[in-house]
Enzyme design. Structure first.
Site, short mmCIF file in Angstrom:
data_model
loop_
_atom_site.label_atom_id
_atom_site.label_comp_id
_atom_site.label_asym_id
_atom_site.label_seq_id
_atom_site.Cartn_x
_atom_site.Cartn_y
_atom_site.Cartn_z
N GLY A 1 0.71 -1.28 -0.05
CA GLY A 1 0.10 0.06 -0.06
C GLY A 1 0.65 1.36 -0.06
N ASN B 1 9.27 2.00 -1.14
CA ASN B 1 9.52 3.42 -1.39
C ASN B 1 8.80 4.19 -0.22
OD1 ASN B 1 7.27 2.61 -3.38
ND2 ASN B 1 6.73 4.64 -2.62
N ASP C 1 10.72 6.31 -6.91
CA ASP C 1 10.17 5.26 -6.50
C ASP C 1 10.84 3.98 -6.66
OD1 ASP C 1 7.89 3.58 -6.11
OD2 ASP C 1 6.96 3.80 -8.28
#
Lengths: 561, 158
Positions: free
Chosen positions: A205, A275, A318
């Site tokens: 998530g 990340n 990312d």
């Protein structure tokens, strides 16, 4: 006049309208921590996600070898199919690694689906299908990486953040736990790991601004043993790397969504973390942002973080570091190798996290520079609102979640490499639960891309390279038969010579590869199995092949009798 | 169980009717997805829920189109086909989907289990019903258990 309704009876299980056996042999009853510690020595089986706790994805089987692999052909094909509801039709894919125990194969798919198959014939023995809401926030895509087996049960997670223990003989639920908050944007895709009498999972998530965590569960009851957050609260160790007057730590990401590795002598679980959030807008989270983009070495009994190493401090590209932490030894030293999305290969002392050396493993890297002794200097990142910035590698990294392999025989790492860039344009946004929290618009290049399976020695020196026109998007497998197996985005499953990189065999599987092959044997016959099914987060990995057909099959290969 | 018209603004309701999107074979060939009635399941004292869903004659859609459950758990459904054609029902449920044949003017039962929260599609997978004409939703309300929530202050939602 009232006409009575015809009695339609009780609804039945959909699987009742199929030919499957609905029962599997009780092969996992005797799997305990002792057997799992020696999983590689059971070369006929593939007992854990990576085949062994060390994460090497290396099998001692050598019946299929460089001398005879040209005769390899399909033994069976299992068509996973689709019916009824699917949480996201455009993004489902096989990303699982099949486990095999004494002739029974366990495979997970999208949408909370699980199959037990006969490993010799591919016949379906039982299935489990969890109902997943259509509107659950998926990070990223409708995928699952596999299961764990022990003590008569199989364990897996579902996209709506449930952890299930199923009876391995029939798929009945033994226990179930909610392990994340779907309203907060949490989901789950990791293959759990059984260690001792516990089970370890992690959350997904990070693209939705959650606070990442790693959890430990009692194997028998499902009771929680510990939870460790990968983003510290104010006052906790590492909190000084987050703004002290803001809310950034609450939404910091750092999710553990790929299975970790384990050193039983040190009693440490090596977890990769994802990340930081928002992905590209670093202005709202000044600092290094621990423990994102890191490996955290955790005491298995307590969840305490004993040491950490951060691969990309203050990530603006990312570059998750969730992918495998491969354990190996060199000159009597316990080491950990890690090919990061940022394009560099790190080798650490796994007893204390001390860096040994860093080397690049992809041709094009311009986001920044990391010197061999680990000094990080960022060069290109989206720091001005609305101004596009192009960088290599793109947000899928030089290697996405897919796994490298390490051969104990050749002492080489084999790495699926992606060489593609992207343009990110910073667009700040307010945080809201359940809404993607990127802080930029991102376009990954759809041409000017390349890929390879590359072989490196443990010091990071490249020994050979097998090139393709597209970024690699699937894990590789190494065997004692001096072979490296790899699947391409365009559907070819190939066997490479582990010493030279020469392609010795290929088979067109009809759909792109985005999963992890494994190998096993039954009654003395070796098989190589690969789930095939194109999809997942393709817009980040290989957007130039977004229009490929999807498909969804598990294909096993063997030599002719 | 009470069935109510969809909670939408009068403007939207009128617009759907004017454009012929609120029924079968008008502007479009079928009713536009997720338009139609909404009903709430009834909760029993033991926490299980019950509701009725039906296919009305020549409407080729489920009534209610959206069934709302107050929380996850077990739901006992009565399933009625009032149509003069054969249909079927393939419902989401943990473990396996539940299937029921529904010949003309028939009535059956289904017990399903859903975690929630979220919404789940179901449909009639019979050959003549392919397409989305008989697709409807079951919505599960509520939050995940407190022990599964993140340790952080309450966050904004959209």
């Amino acid at each position: 006049m009232t006409v009575e309704y015809v009695d339609a009876g009780e609804a039945i299980n959909h699987s009742a309208l199929s030919s499957m056996a609905r029962i599997a042999p009780a092969v996992t009853n005797d799997i305990d921590s002792e057997r799992l510690l020696k999983a590689r020595s059971e070369s006929q089986n593939w007992l854990t996600y990576y085949g062994a706790y060390d994460g090497q994805r290396y099998s001692l089987l050598d019946q299929i070898n460089a001398g005879n692999v040209s005769k390899l052909s399909p033994a069976w094909i299992f068509q996973a199919g689709q019916s009824g509801q699917m949480a996201a039709t455009s993004t489902y894919a096989f990303e699982a690694c099949p486990l095999v125990v004494d002739g029974v194969m366990y495979v997970t798919g999208w949408d909370g689906w699980f199959w037990a198959l006969d490993a010799v014939t591919g016949k379906e023995l039982w299935r489990y299908k969890h109902a997943v809401p259509f509107d659950v926030s998926l990070c990223c895509s409708n995928v699952n990486r596999g299961c764990a087996v022990a003590k008569g049960k199989v364990f897996f997670v579902t996209p709506n953040a449930q952890l299930l223990a199923l009876d391995a003989t029939n798929g009945d639920v033994v226990w179930q736990k909610t392990i994340g908050d779907v309203r907060a944007g949490e989901s789950a895709s990791i293959a759990p790991t059984v260690i001792k009498d516990t089970l370890i999972t992690g959350s997904a998530g990070g693209e939705f601004g959650v606070r990442g965590h790693i959890d430990c569960w009692d194997l028998e009851t499902g009771e929680q043993r510990w939870r460790t957050y990968t983003v510290p609260k104010p006052g906790e160790p590492g909190s000084e790397t987050w703004p002290d007057d803001g809310e950034a730590w609450q939404r910091g990401g750092g999710n553990h969504w790929v299975t970790g590795t384990y050193d039983p002598e040190l009693n440490l679980y090596y977890a990769g973390t994802g990340n930081p959030a928002p992905d590209f807008d670093g202005g709202v989270r000044e600092g290094d942002n621990l423990y994102t983009d890191s490996v955290v070495a955790m005491d298995v009994d307590t969840g305490e973080i004993k040491w950490h190493y951060q691969f990309t401090p203050h990530d603006l590209w990312d570059y998750d570091s969730t992918m495998e932490m491969t354990l190996f030894e060199r000159d009597g030293k316990k080491l950990l190798g890690h090919f990061d999305k940022n394009g560099y290969f790190f080798v650490l002392d796994r007893t204390n996290g001390e860096l040994q050396h860093v080397t690049p493993f992809v041709d094009r890297i311009d986001w920044g520079v990391i010197t061999r002794d680990g000094k990080v200097t960022p060069r290109k990142y989206p720091d001005k609102e609305g101004e596009p910035v192009h960088f290599y590698p793109g947000p899928a990294g030089a290697k996405e979640w897919t796994h490298a392999a390490y051969s104990q025989k050749t002492e080489l790492f084999y790495v699926p490499v992606a060489d593609v860039g992207a343009t990110a344009t910073r667009r700040r946004r307010e945080f809201k639960e359940g809404i993607p929290y990127w802080g930029a618009g991102v376009q990954v290049d759809i041409d000017n891309m390349a890929g390879s399976v590359s072989a490196f020695d443990t010091y990071g020196e490249e020994k050979w390279r097998w090139r393709i026109d597209y970024p690699m998007a699937a894990s590789v497998l190494a065997t004692a038969g001096d072979l490296v197996f790899a699947g391409t985005p365009t559907g070819e499953f190939v066997a490479l010579d582990a010493r030279t990189g020469e392609k010795l065999w290929e088979f067109q599987c009809g759909s792109g590869h985005h999963s992890s092959p494994s190998t096993y044997s039954v009654d003395g016959k070796q098989y190589v199995v690969v789930p095939v099914g194109w999809g997942g987060w393709l817009e980040g990995i290989v957007p130039g092949l977004l229009g490929q057909g999807h498909g969804s099959a598990v294909i096993a290969f063997a030599l002719p009798d | 169980m009470t069935i109510a018209e969809e909670h939408i603004t009068e403007e939207r309701s009128e617009l759907l009717a004017r454009l012929g999107l609120d029924g079968q074979n008008k502007a479009s060939m079928g009713r536009v997805l997720a338009t139609g009635s909404i009903a709430e399941a009834t909760e029993r004292a033991d926490g299980t829920m019950e509701a009725t869903i039906r296919i009305k004659e020549d409407e080729v859609c489920w009534e209610p189109a959206i069934l709302v459950l107050p929380h996850g758990g077990d739901l006992e459904l009565t399933v009625i086909n009032d149509d003069k054609n054969t249909h079927a029902c393939l419902l989401p449920s943990n473990g396996d989907q539940k299937f029921l044949w529904l010949v003309n003017h028939s009535r059956g039962k289904a017990t399903i289990r859903l975690d929630g929260p979220g919404y789940y599609w179901y449909s009639s997978p019979g050959g003549n019903d392919e397409g989305r004409g008989l697709t409807a939703a079951i919505v599960v309300q509520g939050e995940v258990p407190p022990e599964a929530r993140l340790d952080r202050p309450t966050q904004p939602r959209s």
